[in-house]
Design a protein around this motif. Sequence first.
Motif, PDB file in Angstrom:
ATOM      1  N   VAL A   1      67.907  11.071  -5.685  1.00  0.00           N
ATOM      2  CA  VAL A   1      67.836  12.348  -6.386  1.00  0.00           C
ATOM      3  C   VAL A   1      69.252  12.781  -6.730  1.00  0.00           C
ATOM      4  O   VAL A   1      70.057  13.070  -5.846  1.00  0.00           O
ATOM      5  CB  VAL A   1      67.116  13.409  -5.539  1.00  0.00           C
ATOM      6  CG1 VAL A   1      67.060  14.739  -6.292  1.00  0.00           C
ATOM      7  CG2 VAL A   1      65.704  12.941  -5.183  1.00  0.00           C
ATOM      8  N   TYR A   2      69.549  12.811  -8.028  1.00  0.00           N
ATOM      9  CA  TYR A   2      70.903  13.132  -8.475  1.00  0.00           C
ATOM     10  C   TYR A   2      71.006  14.607  -8.852  1.00  0.00           C
ATOM     11  O   TYR A   2      70.169  15.155  -9.560  1.00  0.00           O
ATOM     12  CB  TYR A   2      71.288  12.288  -9.686  1.00  0.00           C
ATOM     13  CG  TYR A   2      72.624  12.691 -10.277  1.00  0.00           C
ATOM     14  CD1 TYR A   2      73.812  12.288  -9.674  1.00  0.00           C
ATOM     15  CD2 TYR A   2      72.693  13.508 -11.405  1.00  0.00           C
ATOM     16  CE1 TYR A   2      75.040  12.673 -10.197  1.00  0.00           C
ATOM     17  CE2 TYR A   2      73.911  13.896 -11.927  1.00  0.00           C
ATOM     18  CZ  TYR A   2      75.084  13.486 -11.319  1.00  0.00           C
ATOM     19  OH  TYR A   2      76.289  13.878 -11.825  1.00  0.00           O
TER      20      TYR A   2
ATOM     21  N   THR B   1      69.717  11.808  -1.369  1.00  0.00           N
ATOM     22  CA  THR B   1      70.610  12.516  -2.280  1.00  0.00           C
ATOM     23  C   THR B   1      71.988  12.554  -1.658  1.00  0.00           C
ATOM     24  O   THR B   1      72.130  12.495  -0.427  1.00  0.00           O
ATOM     25  CB  THR B   1      70.126  13.942  -2.582  1.00  0.00           C
ATOM     26  OG1 THR B   1      70.955  14.507  -3.618  1.00  0.00           O
ATOM     27  CG2 THR B   1      70.205  14.834  -1.355  1.00  0.00           C
TER      28      THR B   1
ATOM     29  N   VAL C   1      65.289  17.575  -0.786  1.00  0.00           N
ATOM     30  CA  VAL C   1      65.031  16.170  -0.442  1.00  0.00           C
ATOM     31  C   VAL C   1      64.535  16.048   0.997  1.00  0.00           C
ATOM     32  O   VAL C   1      63.627  15.243   1.280  1.00  0.00           O
ATOM     33  CB  VAL C   1      66.305  15.329  -0.675  1.00  0.00           C
ATOM     34  CG1 VAL C   1      66.186  13.961  -0.023  1.00  0.00           C
ATOM     35  CG2 VAL C   1      66.563  15.178  -2.167  1.00  0.00           C
TER      36      VAL C   1
ATOM     37  N   ALA D   1      71.004  19.517  -3.336  1.00  0.00           N
ATOM     38  CA  ALA D   1      69.661  18.951  -3.292  1.00  0.00           C
ATOM     39  C   ALA D   1      69.215  18.555  -1.892  1.00  0.00           C
ATOM     40  O   ALA D   1      68.086  18.105  -1.713  1.00  0.00           O
ATOM     41  CB  ALA D   1      69.577  17.727  -4.215  1.00  0.00           C
TER      42      ALA D   1
ATOM     43  N   SER E   1      74.099  15.023  -2.959  1.00  0.00           N
ATOM     44  CA  SER E   1      74.528  16.327  -3.446  1.00  0.00           C
ATOM     45  C   SER E   1      74.196  17.426  -2.450  1.00  0.00           C
ATOM     46  O   SER E   1      73.074  17.492  -1.921  1.00  0.00           O
ATOM     47  CB  SER E   1      73.847  16.648  -4.779  1.00  0.00           C
ATOM     48  OG  SER E   1      74.040  18.003  -5.126  1.00  0.00           O
TER      49      SER E   1
END
Length: 463
Positions: free
Chosen positions: A7-8, A80, A89, A85, A82
């Motif tokens: 998940v970006y 992820t 996630v 996120a 980030s």
Amino acid sequence: MNPILFVYAKGGPPLEYAMPKIAARAQVHVLALAPLPYRSAETWRPHCASVTEHEPLDGTELVDLICEHARRVGAKAVLTLSEYAVVAVAHAAGRLGLAGAGERVEAARDKRLMRRVWQDAGVPVPGFAEIHDTADIAAAFERLTPPLLLKAAWSAGSTAHVRVHDRDQAERAWQLGRTVMADSAELGYAELHRAEAGVSDFLLEEIVTGSAPDWFPDRGWGDYVSVEGIVADGVYHPLCVTGRMPTVPPFTERAGLAPAALPEPLQRRVEEVSRAAVDALGLDTCATHTEIKLGADGSMWVIETAARFGGVLTTRQAETVFGLDMIGMLVRQLLGEPVEYPPAMLTTGTGAAASLAILPVDADGRPWTELPCWDFDAVDWPALLGPGSTVEPVREHSLKPGSAMPPYEEAGGANAMAALLFVTADSAQALLADCERIVAALPQALNALPQALNAPHTDGAAR
């Protein structure tokens, strides 16, 4: 290889470094919730089995989206890198029955909850107060010792951090902080799981006094460090310590350096404080990045822990110096594969490496009087580096050549970063000296060569 859903979102290690690491261990399917860095696409796109771009959602809808996509690709893990996120996630992984940070993940994201947990567990933290309205600000100044630091509870990169000395100043800073967080959200730097929290949740905390000379044998180091680690099935594995240059006032990070030039006995003390902090959060399986302030006479305060790796190129620094492929280790752990962790945190390595943020502000916190265009190729880098040192730009975190540098504003923090450089040297002290020379000389170097903006650009490395 097992499929994994990546998940970006904005932030975290650049894809040009991270994606090959993930793809070496899994078949990577990307769910992008922010615009992807296509300037560096040739380095990361070939490692992806699929790429799906989707407008960002929040709350349950975001978790639903991640779960739906994970089922569609048959993901055996969800990952992820980030900050924005990690909560969504973690909730998605829990719903899917996959390894993840766990249901207590928000304690590693919301700075107010984080401090409450640590205070209850006896982990040393600065005095703090949660801010919901002006009455809370007044109460904070009655209980805490100013000056205080206003922080957005869900921020990252020192965004919306303002030093305040009295109630009136704090009220103005609170309004400014809300504006900065809203502006950051427009740029994609905002919490995804609880979008409304970014502009409404704040805290005030006491500014604890650091003392780098009590810890470091040489000058030039900042007064805090971070411990990089992984929690595996609830067991914390601290891996290494990274040091810092002094922050830009009030607390904007300039550079992370590995190794930290701390004597081993002091690194072991830092390791134990980080262990107490991470253990108290009750995380399950995730990366960790724990920041610790170093005070006089051996005192320490834990500033924050994130349920992800350090941003910029912290992971590459750890690999360059300590030989740790931390991203690969986490992927294997999430997939349920065996991972060999060091029996104790590594304190020595080979060479030195830094992530250096190019900010238009000098070492004393004075913004540049002129804002030249950013142009890596226009700078005579060998003149700024010591023997054996190297420097290269990170395209994902740098402006295009010829772009005007943004102005530096205290509350904006890392939003003013024009570029990110990866610097290596033969030793920690040589690396620190390289970074200091770059910070001091760069304004003149960029202003002196405006003709270079018309020259061909390679975004290449220099030594």
